[in-house]
Write a protein that holds these residues in place. Structure first.
Motif, mmCIF file in Angstrom:
data_model
loop_
_atom_site.group_PDB
_atom_site.id
_atom_site.type_symbol
_atom_site.label_atom_id
_atom_site.label_comp_id
_atom_site.label_asym_id
_atom_site.label_seq_id
_atom_site.Cartn_x
_atom_site.Cartn_y
_atom_site.Cartn_z
ATOM 1 N N MET A 1 29.703 -46.743 -59.996
ATOM 2 C CA MET A 1 30.789 -46.090 -59.324
ATOM 3 C C MET A 1 32.052 -46.310 -60.137
ATOM 4 O O MET A 1 32.385 -47.427 -60.476
ATOM 5 C CB MET A 1 30.902 -46.696 -57.930
ATOM 6 N N VAL A 2 32.737 -45.243 -60.455
ATOM 7 C CA VAL A 2 33.976 -45.332 -61.226
ATOM 8 C C VAL A 2 35.107 -44.770 -60.375
ATOM 9 O O VAL A 2 34.986 -43.704 -59.788
ATOM 10 C CB VAL A 2 33.864 -44.534 -62.537
ATOM 11 N N PHE A 3 36.193 -45.504 -60.294
ATOM 12 C CA PHE A 3 37.344 -45.075 -59.514
ATOM 13 C C PHE A 3 38.482 -44.721 -60.452
ATOM 14 O O PHE A 3 38.792 -45.465 -61.360
ATOM 15 C CB PHE A 3 37.806 -46.186 -58.567
ATOM 16 N N ARG A 4 39.105 -43.584 -60.202
ATOM 17 C CA ARG A 4 40.291 -43.209 -60.960
ATOM 18 C C ARG A 4 41.488 -43.859 -60.277
ATOM 19 O O ARG A 4 41.565 -43.909 -59.065
ATOM 20 C CB ARG A 4 40.454 -41.692 -60.975
ATOM 21 N N THR A 5 42.425 -44.349 -61.058
ATOM 22 C CA THR A 5 43.542 -45.099 -60.481
ATOM 23 C C THR A 5 44.393 -44.262 -59.535
ATOM 24 O O THR A 5 44.859 -44.770 -58.530
ATOM 25 C CB THR A 5 44.435 -45.684 -61.588
ATOM 26 N N SER A 6 44.581 -42.989 -59.796
ATOM 27 C CA SER A 6 45.431 -42.175 -58.934
ATOM 28 C C SER A 6 44.777 -41.855 -57.597
ATOM 29 O O SER A 6 45.446 -41.556 -56.629
ATOM 30 C CB SER A 6 45.813 -40.871 -59.642
ATOM 31 N N ARG A 7 43.450 -41.928 -57.548
ATOM 32 C CA ARG A 7 42.748 -41.605 -56.312
ATOM 33 C C ARG A 7 41.905 -42.768 -55.815
ATOM 34 O O ARG A 7 40.995 -42.586 -55.034
ATOM 35 C CB ARG A 7 41.853 -40.395 -56.534
ATOM 36 N N THR A 8 42.221 -43.964 -56.235
ATOM 37 C CA THR A 8 41.381 -45.111 -55.928
ATOM 38 C C THR A 8 41.161 -45.290 -54.432
ATOM 39 O O THR A 8 40.036 -45.442 -53.982
ATOM 40 C CB THR A 8 41.975 -46.400 -56.521
ATOM 41 N N ARG A 9 42.224 -45.289 -53.647
ATOM 42 C CA ARG A 9 42.066 -45.531 -52.213
ATOM 43 C C ARG A 9 41.203 -44.452 -51.557
ATOM 44 O O ARG A 9 40.288 -44.762 -50.798
ATOM 45 C CB ARG A 9 43.413 -45.623 -51.521
ATOM 46 N N ALA A 10 41.473 -43.188 -51.857
ATOM 47 C CA ALA A 10 40.690 -42.101 -51.268
ATOM 48 C C ALA A 10 39.225 -42.202 -51.677
ATOM 49 O O ALA A 10 38.330 -41.977 -50.860
ATOM 50 C CB ALA A 10 41.268 -40.754 -51.677
ATOM 51 N N GLU A 11 38.977 -42.537 -52.926
ATOM 52 C CA GLU A 11 37.603 -42.673 -53.401
ATOM 53 C C GLU A 11 36.913 -43.859 -52.744
ATOM 54 O O GLU A 11 35.742 -43.773 -52.382
ATOM 55 C CB GLU A 11 37.574 -42.807 -54.915
ATOM 56 N N LEU A 12 37.629 -44.964 -52.586
ATOM 57 C CA LEU A 12 37.055 -46.138 -51.921
ATOM 58 C C LEU A 12 36.721 -45.837 -50.464
ATOM 59 O O LEU A 12 35.659 -46.226 -49.972
ATOM 60 C CB LEU A 12 38.011 -47.331 -51.993
ATOM 61 N N VAL A 13 37.612 -45.142 -49.789
ATOM 62 C CA VAL A 13 37.370 -44.792 -48.384
ATOM 63 C C VAL A 13 36.152 -43.887 -48.277
ATOM 64 O O VAL A 13 35.267 -44.118 -47.443
ATOM 65 C CB VAL A 13 38.624 -44.134 -47.761
ATOM 66 N N ALA A 14 36.078 -42.856 -49.107
ATOM 67 C CA ALA A 14 34.944 -41.936 -49.077
ATOM 68 C C ALA A 14 33.642 -42.661 -49.400
ATOM 69 O O ALA A 14 32.619 -42.461 -48.733
ATOM 70 C CB ALA A 14 35.175 -40.782 -50.051
ATOM 71 N N TRP A 15 33.665 -43.495 -50.420
ATOM 72 C CA TRP A 15 32.469 -44.244 -50.795
ATOM 73 C C TRP A 15 32.043 -45.177 -49.674
ATOM 74 O O TRP A 15 30.854 -45.275 -49.353
ATOM 75 C CB TRP A 15 32.728 -45.048 -52.078
ATOM 76 N N THR A 16 33.008 -45.860 -49.047
ATOM 77 C CA THR A 16 32.702 -46.795 -47.973
ATOM 78 C C THR A 16 32.100 -46.064 -46.778
ATOM 79 O O THR A 16 31.172 -46.567 -46.150
ATOM 80 C CB THR A 16 33.964 -47.575 -47.555
ATOM 81 N N GLU A 17 32.600 -44.876 -46.480
ATOM 82 C CA GLU A 17 32.031 -44.098 -45.375
ATOM 83 C C GLU A 17 30.587 -43.701 -45.669
ATOM 84 O O GLU A 17 29.740 -43.759 -44.789
ATOM 85 C CB GLU A 17 32.887 -42.869 -45.086
ATOM 86 N N ARG A 18 30.300 -43.317 -46.901
ATOM 87 C CA ARG A 18 28.913 -42.979 -47.264
ATOM 88 C C ARG A 18 28.030 -44.213 -47.191
ATOM 89 O O ARG A 18 26.890 -44.154 -46.731
ATOM 90 C CB ARG A 18 28.864 -42.370 -48.665
ATOM 91 N N GLU A 19 28.546 -45.338 -47.630
ATOM 92 C CA GLU A 19 27.784 -46.587 -47.625
ATOM 93 C C GLU A 19 27.510 -47.061 -46.198
ATOM 94 O O GLU A 19 26.454 -47.612 -45.911
ATOM 95 C CB GLU A 19 28.564 -47.652 -48.404
ATOM 96 N N GLU B 1 35.253 -53.185 -61.117
ATOM 97 C CA GLU B 1 36.188 -52.245 -61.733
ATOM 98 C C GLU B 1 37.575 -52.850 -61.954
ATOM 99 O O GLU B 1 38.485 -52.145 -62.401
ATOM 100 C CB GLU B 1 36.314 -50.988 -60.870
ATOM 101 N N ARG B 2 37.720 -54.119 -61.594
ATOM 102 C CA ARG B 2 39.002 -54.831 -61.734
ATOM 103 C C ARG B 2 40.125 -54.142 -60.965
ATOM 104 O O ARG B 2 41.244 -53.982 -61.449
ATOM 105 C CB ARG B 2 39.371 -55.015 -63.202
ATOM 106 N N ILE B 3 39.788 -53.710 -59.766
ATOM 107 C CA ILE B 3 40.764 -53.118 -58.863
ATOM 108 C C ILE B 3 41.334 -54.254 -58.022
ATOM 109 O O ILE B 3 40.591 -55.096 -57.520
ATOM 110 C CB ILE B 3 40.095 -52.069 -57.956
ATOM 111 N N THR B 4 42.632 -54.270 -57.859
ATOM 112 C CA THR B 4 43.257 -55.295 -57.042
ATOM 113 C C THR B 4 42.760 -55.144 -55.609
ATOM 114 O O THR B 4 42.901 -54.087 -55.001
ATOM 115 C CB THR B 4 44.794 -55.171 -57.067
#
Length: 79
Positions: free
Chosen positions: A1-19, A40-43
């Protein structure tokens, strides 16, 4: 899973919902959420934020499951 910095939160939320669809334990979901953030070294946000993300994803998965289940009952229309 790769997260883009500009959309990190939205991508994390979407991924978490699928999970959340396949996980029944909130603690496991929380671990699954934090693991890729470390990789991914995301804070990692504060515990209340990550718990809230996991809870919202679990709730969304539960609603999705109930809707699908109600559509499968005899006499109910399908989506």
């Amino acid at each position: 899973m790769v997260f883009r910095t500009s959309r990190t939160r939205a991508e994390l939320v979407a991924w978490t919902e699928r999970e959340a669809v396949s996980v029944t334990d909130g603690r496991i979901l929380l671990d699954h959420l934090i693991e890729p953030m470390r990789t991914e070294r995301i804070t990692i946000p504060g515990v209340s934020v990550t718990e809230c993300m996991a809870a919202m994803a679990t709730h969304a998965a539960d609603i999705r499951h109930r809707r699908l289940k109600s559509c499968q009952e005899p006499g109910k229309p399908t989506l």
